[in-house]
Design an enzyme around this catalytic site. Structure first.
Site, PDB file in Angstrom:
ATOM      1  N   ASP A 146      40.672  42.214  41.773  1.00  0.00           N
ATOM      2  CA  ASP A 146      39.499  41.783  41.023  1.00  0.00           C
ATOM      3  C   ASP A 146      40.063  40.719  40.097  1.00  0.00           C
ATOM      4  OD1 ASP A 146      37.682  41.373  38.916  1.00  0.00           O
ATOM      5  OD2 ASP A 146      36.667  43.226  39.448  1.00  0.00           O
ATOM      6  N   HIS A 147      39.771  39.469  40.377  1.00  0.00           N
ATOM      7  CA  HIS A 147      40.523  38.424  39.663  1.00  0.00           C
ATOM      8  C   HIS A 147      40.247  38.434  38.158  1.00  0.00           C
ATOM      9  CE1 HIS A 147      36.885  35.916  40.026  1.00  0.00           C
ATOM     10  NE2 HIS A 147      37.406  35.138  39.113  1.00  0.00           N
ATOM     11  N   HIS A 175      33.605  42.791  38.649  1.00  0.00           N
ATOM     12  CA  HIS A 175      34.116  42.165  37.416  1.00  0.00           C
ATOM     13  C   HIS A 175      33.547  42.797  36.143  1.00  0.00           C
ATOM     14  CE1 HIS A 175      35.455  39.386  40.332  1.00  0.00           C
ATOM     15  NE2 HIS A 175      34.429  38.584  40.353  1.00  0.00           N
TER      16      HIS A 175
HETATM   17  C1  BG6 Z   1      33.555  35.433  42.004  1.00  0.00           C
HETATM   18  C2  BG6 Z   1      32.124  35.391  42.439  1.00  0.00           C
HETATM   19  O1  BG6 Z   1      34.113  36.692  42.234  1.00  0.00           O
HETATM   20  O2  BG6 Z   1      33.641  35.132  40.630  1.00  0.00           O
HETATM   21  C3  BG6 Z   1      31.513  34.031  42.149  1.00  0.00           C
HETATM   22  O3  BG6 Z   1      32.044  35.653  43.825  1.00  0.00           O
HETATM   23  C4  BG6 Z   1      31.715  33.669  40.706  1.00  0.00           C
HETATM   24  O4  BG6 Z   1      30.138  34.007  42.494  1.00  0.00           O
HETATM   25  C5  BG6 Z   1      33.159  33.845  40.291  1.00  0.00           C
HETATM   26  O5  BG6 Z   1      31.328  32.323  40.539  1.00  0.00           O
HETATM   27  C6  BG6 Z   1      33.335  33.658  38.815  1.00  0.00           C
HETATM   28  O6  BG6 Z   1      34.710  33.633  38.531  1.00  0.00           O
HETATM   29  P1  BG6 Z   1      35.275  32.818  37.300  1.00  0.00           P
HETATM   30  O7  BG6 Z   1      36.719  33.118  37.307  1.00  0.00           O
HETATM   31  O8  BG6 Z   1      34.941  31.375  37.556  1.00  0.00           O
HETATM   32  O9  BG6 Z   1      34.552  33.344  36.110  1.00  0.00           O
END
Ligand code: BG6
Length: 491
Positions: free
Chosen positions: A178-179, A241
């Protein structure tokens, strides 16, 4: 401040889906940055794989173009580029056929190194790839597999996916990314809570009024409408997230940062979330869909036009009121809100404390606003603590609400590494702390499933909102019904 770089063990990293979007935008640039920082040991190798036939030289050219597109020129010295490209090779393989697998076996001779298989492919290929990794005896003691969402579309499909991977890999070998957990400020949330004595005594329903978590994006669905329309904001952002952020705010102090110590605590929070089911769904959740409006410095199309399908009920915005049924958080709502095509890109967690019990000041001092702790994930990562202070100068007591404001960029002045840089190195190091365990993913789905079911059984459509606004007015009503308000411009 110079960042501390600890080189990782020698590894072979195989990226399945190496010609796809994730590899180009995130994985190759992240690995390049780590190489630039001196973290990749000499001899560490990156093997790209996909169905497409390509020579090593062609893959290197492809990777170079991806890095040039996503890494600023100043960070791309020629010697580092040459060193990085030298690590790359390519094997064409079919996930669900035998084609190419013997070549992969040949490419992976050294069984002592750390071996990582990154499945940057659709979830339908997770099972077939894992099966072939097993049948070709490619899984060594030091092998890890990395997967990423969508980890299912519901609890049942997530379980099926976990089963198919679990047939071949043991849980300690599975890294579910989960980044958001790799973001600098998310880690800082743990530092803030557990490396300071100040917050923990007041981190409970006795002192906290409510928590808001907002992840706002200005982008629309861009080229991802095909995927996005099968997901929607609840699956795309909340199931993973936002619930992970909620867990980090709400969990009990773990005994250590060991993977299971932390994940056990997060799991308890997920299991303590009060189910939102049946009629309650309409009161506690709002879904929206963007219409044409303003965005990215001009006029933008609505979701249905972008998708080319006027019947889609997919939500691009969601607001929820979540509650945690445990001693610490009783009656402290967590309001969650995320959406595409909102007025600004900002993600933050705002903890609002309770008002003071009694004011000693004359009414002329002005209103006394509650303290607020703002943890800003992006952009401008930092922490703000809003306090009441006296306006300077003579003329009697006048009070103002002013933030103690710490911007990480100003305080440390270093480049903020992308989440994937940290997470990829954690995989090589064998640290699962920032990855989701199977039971966490399934517990998160158990909370999300009834909301999805109620939505799909309802004849109501997502509420329209104009691009460039903060979502449908129903989202404002959701929080204002409780006598609270979303913090927008002045958080
Ligand atoms: C991803 C989603 O996991 O996270 C995207 O699939 C979203 O829809 C993105 O735009 C948002 O990530 P960050 O790091 O740009 O906040």
């Amino acid at each position: 401040m110079t960042p501390r770089i600890i080189p990782v063990d020698l590894f072979d990293l195989v990226v399945f889906g190496a010609t796809g979007d994730l590899a180009q935008r995130k994985l190759l640039p992240a690995l390049f940055h780590r190489d630039l920082q001196g973290q990749l040991p000499p001899g560490a190798r990156i093997i790209g794989s996909s169905r497409r036939a390509m020579s090593d030289a062609e893959f290197r050219k492809f990777a170079q173009a991806a890095i040039e597109a996503h890494v600023p020129e100043a960070d791309r010295p020629a010697d580092c580029m040459a060193r990085f490209l030298e690590r790359l090779s390519y094997v064409a393989a079919e996930a669900s056929q035998e084609t190419g697998w013997l070549d992969l076996e040949k490419a992976l001779k050294d069984r002592d190194r750390v071996r990582v298989f990154y499945l940057a492919v659709g979830p339908d290929l997770f099972g077939p790839i894992c099966d072939r990794l097993g049948s070709h005896n490619l899984i060594t003691e030091r092998t890890r597999v990395v997967i990423e969402k969508p980890l299912g579309k519901s609890g049942a499909s997530a379980r099926a996916l976990n089963e198919s991977i679990g047939k071949v890999f043991a849980e300690p070998q599975i890294y579910r990314i989960d980044h958001y957990l790799g973001k600098e400020t998310v880690q800082n949330l743990m530092a803030l809570r557990f490396a300071n004595a100040l917050f923990e005594p007041v981190w409970n329903s006795g002192h906290i009024d409510h928590v808001q978590i907002t992840v706002a994006e200005t982008l629309g669905v861009e080229g991802r409408a095909g995927y996005y329309d099968t997901a929607g904001a609840l699956r795309d952002m909340v199931q993973n997230h936002m619930l992970q952020l909620l867990c980090l705010v709400a969990m009990e102090p773990p005994t250590s940062t060991a993977a299971d110590a932390l994940r056990d605590e997060k799991l308890k929070v997920l299991k303590a979330l009060k189910p939102i089911t049946g009629d309650a769904v309409a009161n506690l959740s709002v879904r929206g869909q963007y219409r044409a409006g303003a965005g990215e410095g001009g006029a933008v199309k609505g979701y249905l036009d972008e998708l080319g399908d006027s019947t889609s009920k997919t939500e691009t915005f969601v607001a929820l009121k979540a509650e945690i049924a445990n001693w610490r958080w009783s009656n402290v709502p967590f309001y969650l809100r995320t959406g595409k095509r909102l007025p600004s890109r900002e993600s933050e967690i705002i903890v609002t404390f309770k008002p003071i019990p009694h004011s000693v000041f004359e009414p002329s001092a002005g209103p006394i606003a509650p303290n607020r702790l703002v943890i800003r994930l992006q952009p401008d990562e930092g922490v703000k603590l809003w306090l009441m202070i006296k306006d300077p100068g003579p003329g009697g007591m006048r009070l103002s609400h002013v933030p103690l404001d710490m911007s990480f960029a100003d305080a440390f002045g270093v480049r903020n590494p992308d989440a994937y840089e940290r997470l990829l190195m954690d995989v090589v190091r064998g640290s699962q702390t920032l990855f989701m365990r199977r039971d966490e993913v399934e517990a998160a789905w158990a909370w999300i499933d009834p909301i999805l079911e109620a939505w799909s059984g309802s004849s109501e459509l997502p509420k329209p909102y104009t691009s460039g606004t903060w979502g449908p007015s129903a989202a404002v009503a959701l929080i204002e019904r409780d006598g609270r308000t979303w913090y927008e411009d002045e958080a």
